[in-house]
Design a protein around this motif. Structure first.
Motif, mmCIF file in Angstrom:
data_model
loop_
_atom_site.group_PDB
_atom_site.id
_atom_site.type_symbol
_atom_site.label_atom_id
_atom_site.label_comp_id
_atom_site.label_asym_id
_atom_site.label_seq_id
_atom_site.Cartn_x
_atom_site.Cartn_y
_atom_site.Cartn_z
ATOM 1 N N MET A 269 0.807 -1.211 0.000
ATOM 2 C CA MET A 269 0.000 0.000 0.000
ATOM 3 C C MET A 269 0.845 1.267 0.000
ATOM 4 O O MET A 269 1.823 1.373 0.757
ATOM 5 C CB MET A 269 -0.927 0.023 1.209
ATOM 6 N N THR A 270 0.443 2.226 -0.813
ATOM 7 C CA THR A 270 1.096 3.533 -0.825
ATOM 8 C C THR A 270 1.100 4.184 0.551
ATOM 9 O O THR A 270 2.119 4.759 0.958
ATOM 10 C CB THR A 270 0.417 4.452 -1.853
ATOM 11 N N PRO A 271 -0.004 4.135 1.339
ATOM 12 C CA PRO A 271 0.031 4.731 2.677
ATOM 13 C C PRO A 271 1.092 4.122 3.597
ATOM 14 O O PRO A 271 1.600 4.806 4.482
ATOM 15 C CB PRO A 271 -1.379 4.475 3.210
ATOM 16 N N THR A 272 1.455 2.851 3.391
ATOM 17 C CA THR A 272 2.529 2.246 4.181
ATOM 18 C C THR A 272 3.852 2.913 3.864
ATOM 19 O O THR A 272 4.622 3.272 4.763
ATOM 20 C CB THR A 272 2.622 0.737 3.912
ATOM 21 N N ALA A 273 4.136 3.088 2.585
ATOM 22 C CA ALA A 273 5.382 3.743 2.176
ATOM 23 C C ALA A 273 5.444 5.171 2.707
ATOM 24 O O ALA A 273 6.495 5.639 3.159
ATOM 25 C CB ALA A 273 5.501 3.728 0.652
ATOM 26 N N GLU A 274 4.308 5.854 2.666
ATOM 27 C CA GLU A 274 4.269 7.236 3.147
ATOM 28 C C GLU A 274 4.456 7.290 4.664
ATOM 29 O O GLU A 274 5.077 8.216 5.190
ATOM 30 C CB GLU A 274 2.946 7.886 2.747
ATOM 31 N N ALA A 275 3.943 6.294 5.366
ATOM 32 C CA ALA A 275 4.034 6.283 6.825
ATOM 33 C C ALA A 275 5.454 6.042 7.321
ATOM 34 O O ALA A 275 5.882 6.620 8.319
ATOM 35 C CB ALA A 275 3.101 5.220 7.402
ATOM 36 N N VAL A 276 6.203 5.172 6.627
ATOM 37 C CA VAL A 276 7.563 4.858 7.092
ATOM 38 C C VAL A 276 8.631 5.692 6.399
ATOM 39 O O VAL A 276 9.757 5.800 6.878
ATOM 40 C CB VAL A 276 7.886 3.361 6.909
ATOM 41 N N GLY A 277 8.270 6.284 5.245
ATOM 42 C CA GLY A 277 9.236 7.066 4.475
ATOM 43 C C GLY A 277 9.813 6.243 3.342
ATOM 44 O O GLY A 277 10.152 5.068 3.516
ATOM 45 N N HIS A 278 9.908 6.840 2.186
ATOM 46 C CA HIS A 278 10.393 6.107 1.010
ATOM 47 C C HIS A 278 11.858 5.711 1.150
ATOM 48 O O HIS A 278 12.296 4.713 0.566
ATOM 49 C CB HIS A 278 10.179 6.944 -0.255
ATOM 50 N N ASP A 279 12.634 6.462 1.924
ATOM 51 C CA ASP A 279 14.027 6.080 2.132
ATOM 52 C C ASP A 279 14.133 4.802 2.954
ATOM 53 O O ASP A 279 15.079 4.020 2.785
ATOM 54 C CB ASP A 279 14.788 7.215 2.828
ATOM 55 N N VAL A 280 13.165 4.560 3.844
ATOM 56 C CA VAL A 280 13.163 3.355 4.670
ATOM 57 C C VAL A 280 12.672 2.143 3.889
ATOM 58 O O VAL A 280 13.242 1.046 3.977
ATOM 59 C CB VAL A 280 12.300 3.560 5.930
ATOM 60 N N ILE A 281 11.631 2.315 3.110
ATOM 61 C CA ILE A 281 11.022 1.172 2.418
ATOM 62 C C ILE A 281 11.720 0.848 1.102
ATOM 63 O O ILE A 281 11.514 -0.231 0.533
ATOM 64 C CB ILE A 281 9.512 1.423 2.193
ATOM 65 N N ASP A 282 12.562 1.737 0.616
ATOM 66 C CA ASP A 282 13.243 1.501 -0.660
ATOM 67 C C ASP A 282 14.052 0.204 -0.595
ATOM 68 O O ASP A 282 14.822 -0.022 0.337
ATOM 69 C CB ASP A 282 14.176 2.665 -0.992
ATOM 70 N N GLY A 283 13.861 -0.664 -1.591
ATOM 71 C CA GLY A 283 14.566 -1.934 -1.641
ATOM 72 C C GLY A 283 13.812 -3.091 -1.020
ATOM 73 O O GLY A 283 14.184 -4.258 -1.204
ATOM 74 N N VAL A 284 12.753 -2.797 -0.246
ATOM 75 C CA VAL A 284 11.956 -3.850 0.395
ATOM 76 C C VAL A 284 11.113 -4.573 -0.658
ATOM 77 O O VAL A 284 10.557 -3.945 -1.565
ATOM 78 C CB VAL A 284 11.065 -3.251 1.498
ATOM 79 N N PHE A 285 11.012 -5.904 -0.519
ATOM 80 C CA PHE A 285 10.235 -6.719 -1.452
ATOM 81 C C PHE A 285 8.833 -6.990 -0.904
ATOM 82 O O PHE A 285 8.591 -6.911 0.301
ATOM 83 C CB PHE A 285 10.942 -8.062 -1.697
ATOM 84 N N ASP A 286 7.956 -7.339 -1.809
ATOM 85 C CA ASP A 286 6.580 -7.653 -1.429
ATOM 86 C C ASP A 286 6.037 -8.685 -2.397
ATOM 87 O O ASP A 286 6.293 -8.618 -3.610
ATOM 88 C CB ASP A 286 5.715 -6.382 -1.489
ATOM 89 N N VAL A 287 5.337 -9.661 -1.876
ATOM 90 C CA VAL A 287 4.600 -10.608 -2.722
ATOM 91 C C VAL A 287 3.125 -10.453 -2.401
ATOM 92 O O VAL A 287 2.715 -10.530 -1.244
ATOM 93 C CB VAL A 287 5.067 -12.055 -2.494
ATOM 94 N N ASP A 288 2.350 -10.222 -3.434
ATOM 95 C CA ASP A 288 0.942 -9.899 -3.227
ATOM 96 C C ASP A 288 0.196 -10.081 -4.541
ATOM 97 O O ASP A 288 0.746 -10.563 -5.542
ATOM 98 C CB ASP A 288 0.831 -8.454 -2.715
#
Length: 407
Positions: A269-288
């Motif tokens: 979810m975009t709100p998750t990225a916004e909540a933690v910051g794009h610098d924090v979530i950058d590089g994280v993987f997701d299967v969905d």
């Protein structure tokens, strides 16, 4: 298959015209009611609402093309804020609103509770987004699922790790130290069970597994355990709040594993990225479920879906949950339209006749109901957050970017 039931006017006498116009008016008023049961308030409301929007857009499209069997589809909505309310709302939709079927529900535990009510009442229940095994492994006759499952999620996570991520890390997959953490409902437990099975088949080294309630407010002890066990790859199955909590606290404690692979909507979810910051979530993987930065040739119609979503809701889609609900609901409604009648057995017969090939829905998957009334053509995608966007990186035919690592 016909979806347009428009009537053409002809030049006839005023008496006959009055009769015909009266018939048109009566036909236009004919409605068939279906239930829409999602968590629309409470902790799961964001993804519940996002899922509901996909169903709503499918109904809009069907109604614009003449409805179902010539009748306008009306959604009667229920709020499955928790399991007890899901049961109560399912009963209300069936007994008071006289719905012919129920669509839902995103949350596995709520789906399991509510669909049992529908089964006992002999009302078809269409699950479009919940992944736990028990949704379709209880031997129920009128519960059908179009979306991929916990099995598909775990399978894709391990496949992507072994076949793509490990090679990018330039490491033998068997040398990676893997930690599994998950919320403890049917959803997280189902995915974790399959992750263990697939990991063992691939000879992977699971050094830690821990579960927690989705309402957890502090994950520092879990992060400490991950650090102490020198976990290289974290597999987390989660909702949004616990996804945000883990990413924030891992960053605060400078825990930087070689890879984090999330499972489910919390990570997409975009709100998750916004909540933690794009610098924090950058590089994280997701299967969905299929997301929006995907090869459009793999998911025909996805661009039209996005355009319809933005026109109706005046914002971009927040998660692929709307897409997977749309794709499943649209094909189910088309199948019912091609059938004959709205009794439970008539609807069941129409749904079991569905045969949508792979690559012919906006989510990329095909739909054919097989064993346990589960869609045997369902599949999941592997994504990665890159430069503020969630992009598809696995499998290759669906990808729009290469995997990145910090190693």
């Amino acid at each position: 298959m016909k979806y347009n039931h428009k009537l053409r006017r002809t030049a006839i006498s005023s008496v006959i015209a009055t009769v015909v116009l009266g018939s048109i008016s009566t036909s236009a008023m004919a409605e068939v009611k279906f239930g829409a049961l999602y968590p629309l308030s409470g902790g799961l409301a964001l993804l519940g609402e996002e899922s509901y929007r996909g169903l709503e857009l499918a109904v809009d499209q069907i109604n614009e093309n003449g409805g179902v069997q010539g009748e306008t589809v009306v959604l009667e909505t229920g709020d499955a804020v928790d399991n007890n309310q899901a049961i109560g709302e399912a009963r209300r939709l069936i007994s008071q609103e006289d719905v012919k079927a129920i669509f839902g529900t995103y949350s596995s535990s709520r789906s399991i509770a509510a669909s049992q009510v529908a089964e006992m009442s002999k009302v078809p229940y269409f699950e479009l987004g919940a992944v736990a095994d028990d949704v379709t492994e209880r031997g129920l006759s009128y519960v059908f699922r179009t979306n991929p499952t916990a099995y598909h999620m775990a399978e894709t996570i391990i496949d992507m790790l072994v076949n793509s991520i490990a090679s990018e890390l330039e490491v033998d997959p068997a040398e990676l130290r893997i930690g599994i953490i998950h919320e403890d409902s049917n959803y997280g437990s189902s995915v974790a069970k399959h992750q263990r099975t697939f990991a063992e088949q691939e000879g992977l080294n699971i050094v830690m597994e821990e579960h927690y309630p989705a309402s957890i407010v502090d994950m520092s002890s879990i992060i400490l355990s991950l650090k102490n066990e020198e976990v290289d790859v974290v597999l987390q199955t989660s909702y949004q709040d616990d996804s945000v909590l883990f990413l924030r606290q891992a960053n605060e404690r400078d825990y930087q594993p070689k890879a984090i692979i999330g499972g489910g909507g919390g990570y997409s979810m975009t709100p998750t990225a916004e909540a933690v910051g794009h610098d924090v979530i950058d590089g994280v993987f997701d299967v969905d479920f299929t997301q929006y930065n995907v090869n459009p040739d793999f998911a025909p119609g996805i661009e039209d879906f996005q355009a319809a979503y933005e026109e109706k809701y005046e914002e971009a889609p927040r998660s692929g949950h709307s897409l997977i609900n749309y794709a499943g609901a649209l094909e189910l409604l088309r199948a019912i339209d091609a059938g004959n009648g709205f009794s439970a057995d008539e609807i069941k017969k129409a749904v079991l006749a569905m045969d949508v090939p792979d690559g012919e829905t906006a989510a990329g998957m095909g739909i054919k109901i097989g064993e346990n009334n589960q869609n045997e053509r369902a599949s999941m995608m592997g994504m990665q957050w890159q430069d503020g966007e969630l992009v598809t990186v696995y499998p290759e035919e669906a990808s729009v970017a290469d995997i990145r690592t910090h190693q």
